[in-house]
Design an enzyme around this catalytic site. Structure first.
Site, PDB file in Angstrom:
ATOM      1  N   GLU A  96      -3.338   7.027   5.776  1.00 21.19           N
ATOM      2  CA  GLU A  96      -3.386   7.719   6.808  1.00 21.19           C
ATOM      3  C   GLU A  96      -3.007   8.772   6.049  1.00 21.19           C
ATOM      4  OE1 GLU A  96      -0.318   8.868  10.155  1.00 21.19           O
ATOM      5  OE2 GLU A  96       0.145   7.448   8.337  1.00 21.19           O
ATOM      6  N   ASP A 196       9.956   7.219  -8.037  1.00 22.83           N
ATOM      7  CA  ASP A 196       9.192   7.754  -8.466  1.00 22.83           C
ATOM      8  C   ASP A 196       9.851   9.642  -8.316  1.00 22.83           C
ATOM      9  OD1 ASP A 196       8.124   9.425 -10.834  1.00 22.83           O
ATOM     10  OD2 ASP A 196       5.685   8.671 -10.253  1.00 22.83           O
TER      11      ASP A 196
END
Length: 292
Positions: A96, A196
């Site tokens: 997306e 992360d």
């Protein structure tokens, strides 16, 4: 039309159930590992495309899986993966497309929504497949013990790779043997982590609502995500206010924070070398001194 573009079209058509014909493809800057592009269809739909050599397909599959799990948590926005594949010598991932506005947005909401994602808790620490932290392999398995998981699947592999690159890490084993001392009055839960979460992997939509992306997901101590947000800066005090309002951190977080930053210092040394090795050795010494 080249075969790569045709394969991307076919994947989007199959994944969305609507025929997609590519009208435009334009490069997007900011990535340091993959080629990133905004692709537009003749019907006006837009998607985000990552591509790299075919041997990166495992990384794209891992990223898509992590995004699916994080999206299912229904807590903080992530790009919805459309699919990934290989075309000739190129691997690709379609997601997306989200128009993001950078650093200006609702930091308080980002903190609250991250805490809600962390409340997605399972029975064991780990992940169902190996994945990647940046371009480094991130080993995974399952463990009932957070100390064992963090030692065996996070710190030990990075230390082993760092020693192969020439870093001494004279006190590394002593730290591994002492991990339990940092958890005498704290029992982490296996929370869904981004893995992360530095400033470059968080942003805001144009309406100010938060988005996180480029995960290295697994189930672990939520403090590991919070520590990473502090490694390079970029997260405001409103973020931490929002997080603690939703789920207050344990007072011992400040003591354990360097333990979690160490993983990323070692990884950055293994990726880039340089001063990260000194930082890692200094962190190990400070952690051991804190136990003295």
């Amino acid at each position: 039309m080249n075969s790569f573009n045709k394969d991307v079209e076919n994947l989007i058509t199959k994944a969305t159930g609507e025929s997609f014909s590519l009208a435009d493809k334009s490069g997007i800057g900011g990535g340091c590992i993959h080629i990133a592009s905004l692709i537009s269809g003749t019907d006006g739909r837009t998607f985000f495309l990552k591509q790299n050599s075919a041997d990166h397909i495992a990384g794209f599959e891992a990223e898509a899986h992590a995004l699916e799990v994080m999206a299912a948590a229904n807590s903080i926005r992530v790009p919805q993966p459309i699919g990934c594949g290989v075309s000739g010598r190129q691997a690709f991932l379609v997601m997306e497309y989200l128009s993001m506005g950078g650093r200006n947005g609702d930091w308080n909401a980002m903190g609250q929504q991250l805490a809600r994602m962390h409340r997605n808790i399972v029975d064991s620490f780990g992940w169902d497949a190996d994945n990647f932290i940046g371009s480094s392999p991130q080993l995974n398995g399952w463990s009932d013990s957070w100390i064992e998981f963090y030692r065996d699947y996070r710190l030990h592999p990075q230390m082993k790779w760092a020693r192969k690159r020439g870093l001494g890490l004279a006190n590394g084993n002593a730290l591994l043997d002492s991990l339990q001392d940092f958890f005498e009055s704290y029992s982490p839960q296996p929370s869904l982590l981004h893995g992360d979460l530095w400033a470059g992997n968080a942003s805001f939509l144009e309406d100010g609502s938060p988005v996180i992306f480029d995960p290295a997901a697994y189930y672990g101590d939520r403090e590991a995500d919070l520590a990473m947000t502090e490694m390079f800066g970029g997260f405001t005090s409103a973020f931490y206010d929002g997080y603690n309002r939703e789920w207050p951190l344990d007072p011992g977080y400040r003591i354990r924070k360097p333990l979690y930053i160490l993983y990323h210092e070692l990884n950055h040394y293994n990726l880039f070398g340089g001063g990260y090795g000194y930082q890692a050795e200094s962190t190990i010494s400070r952690l051991l001194n804190s136990l003295a």
